[in-house]
Design an enzyme around this catalytic site. Sequence first.
Site, short mmCIF file in Angstrom:
data_model
loop_
_atom_site.label_atom_id
_atom_site.label_comp_id
_atom_site.label_asym_id
_atom_site.label_seq_id
_atom_site.Cartn_x
_atom_site.Cartn_y
_atom_site.Cartn_z
N LYS A 13 11.83 -72.08 -20.07
CA LYS A 13 12.83 -71.40 -20.90
C LYS A 13 12.62 -71.64 -22.39
O LYS A 13 12.71 -70.72 -23.19
CB LYS A 13 14.26 -71.86 -20.55
N ARG A 86 25.81 -73.49 -19.02
CA ARG A 86 25.28 -74.18 -17.86
C ARG A 86 26.35 -74.37 -16.79
O ARG A 86 26.05 -74.90 -15.73
CB ARG A 86 24.77 -75.55 -18.29
N ARG A 125 4.68 -82.36 -19.20
CA ARG A 125 5.23 -81.86 -20.45
C ARG A 125 5.18 -82.87 -21.61
O ARG A 125 5.44 -84.06 -21.40
CB ARG A 125 6.69 -81.53 -20.20
N ARG A 158 9.49 -86.94 -23.14
CA ARG A 158 10.92 -87.23 -23.27
C ARG A 158 11.38 -88.15 -22.14
O ARG A 158 10.87 -88.07 -21.03
CB ARG A 158 11.72 -85.92 -23.20
N ARG A 169 18.26 -83.52 -12.63
CA ARG A 169 18.53 -82.30 -13.42
C ARG A 169 18.45 -81.05 -12.54
O ARG A 169 19.24 -80.12 -12.69
CB ARG A 169 17.55 -82.20 -14.60
P1 AMP Z 1 17.52 -79.09 -21.87
O1 AMP Z 1 16.56 -79.44 -22.94
O2 AMP Z 1 18.12 -77.70 -22.03
O3 AMP Z 1 16.98 -79.31 -20.47
O4 AMP Z 1 18.78 -80.08 -22.03
C1 AMP Z 1 18.61 -81.48 -21.99
C2 AMP Z 1 19.93 -82.16 -21.70
O5 AMP Z 1 20.91 -81.81 -22.72
C3 AMP Z 1 20.59 -81.78 -20.39
O6 AMP Z 1 20.06 -82.51 -19.28
C4 AMP Z 1 22.04 -82.14 -20.69
O7 AMP Z 1 22.24 -83.54 -20.65
C5 AMP Z 1 22.20 -81.70 -22.14
N1 AMP Z 1 22.62 -80.29 -22.25
C6 AMP Z 1 21.91 -79.24 -22.77
N2 AMP Z 1 22.60 -78.09 -22.69
C7 AMP Z 1 23.79 -78.40 -22.13
C8 AMP Z 1 24.93 -77.63 -21.76
N3 AMP Z 1 24.98 -76.29 -21.97
N4 AMP Z 1 25.98 -78.29 -21.20
C9 AMP Z 1 25.94 -79.61 -20.99
N5 AMP Z 1 24.89 -80.39 -21.28
C10 AMP Z 1 23.81 -79.81 -21.84
#
Ligand code: AMP
Length: 221
Positions: A13, A86, A125, A158, A169
């Site tokens: 994404k 989400r 990654r 990360r 996740r």
């Molecule tokens: P991502 O890089 O989009 O996978 O996001 C990394 C982390 O950020 C996730 O595992 C959540 O802990 C937090 N996060 C990102 N977007 C959201 C969201 N819309 N709602 C809640 N937590 C989020």
Amino acid sequence: MRLVLLGPPGAGKGTQARHLADRLGLQVIATGDIFRRKVAEDTELGRVAKRYLDAGELVPDDVTIGMVVAAIDEGPAGFILDGFPRTIPQAEALERELAERGMAISAALAFVLDDEVAVARIAGRRTCAKCQTPYNVVFNPPRVSGVCDVCGGPLVQRTDEKEETVRRRLAVYRESTAPLLEFYAERGLLREVDASAPESEVTERAVETLKALKDGSPAPA
Ligand code: AMP
């Protein structure tokens, strides 16, 4: 155009958001990136978010929604949301907040990918510590190992990309985020793209799908 990107972690994404933003002249609002920046800057919001990020859990809706609404208000009218919404409450809040501003989502683009492929991808990654450009040591390596092509910054793995956290996740995605596919399908906004194809092909298919949307033709099968 205002887009929502959906799909499990590992579906690409973040990368596709950047390609689509370039092609379509849109701004990317990536909640994961904003949270990681706040954590790095050690802001109050960053301190709240850190323990959720480290555990692979979702940051509470009130914190997240407020942050996204602020980003929408600060930026241009056309945007791509990567990582938001989400949960159903987040999607409902987004719909409400946009309606108050006379706006609406144009489409929700869902990247479809098998869980095991997702885990394998994430293990490879790496992300630029300075500008957040994503790479994959197997699928999308930088020109020089460990160095960002864009800004020369160091590439790091990360903490939330450890296998155990990735599996958590994915479980959170199935539980909380997958119901959004139905939410956007009911509104006629859902478009699916197979994310297992090579990166550039996924971008092309996504662009085609969005063009069809603009032309008013039906979604490709
Ligand atoms: P991502 O890089 O989009 O996978 O996001 C990394 C982390 O950020 C996730 O595992 C959540 O802990 C937090 N996060 C990102 N977007 C959201 C969201 N819309 N709602 C809640 N937590 C989020």
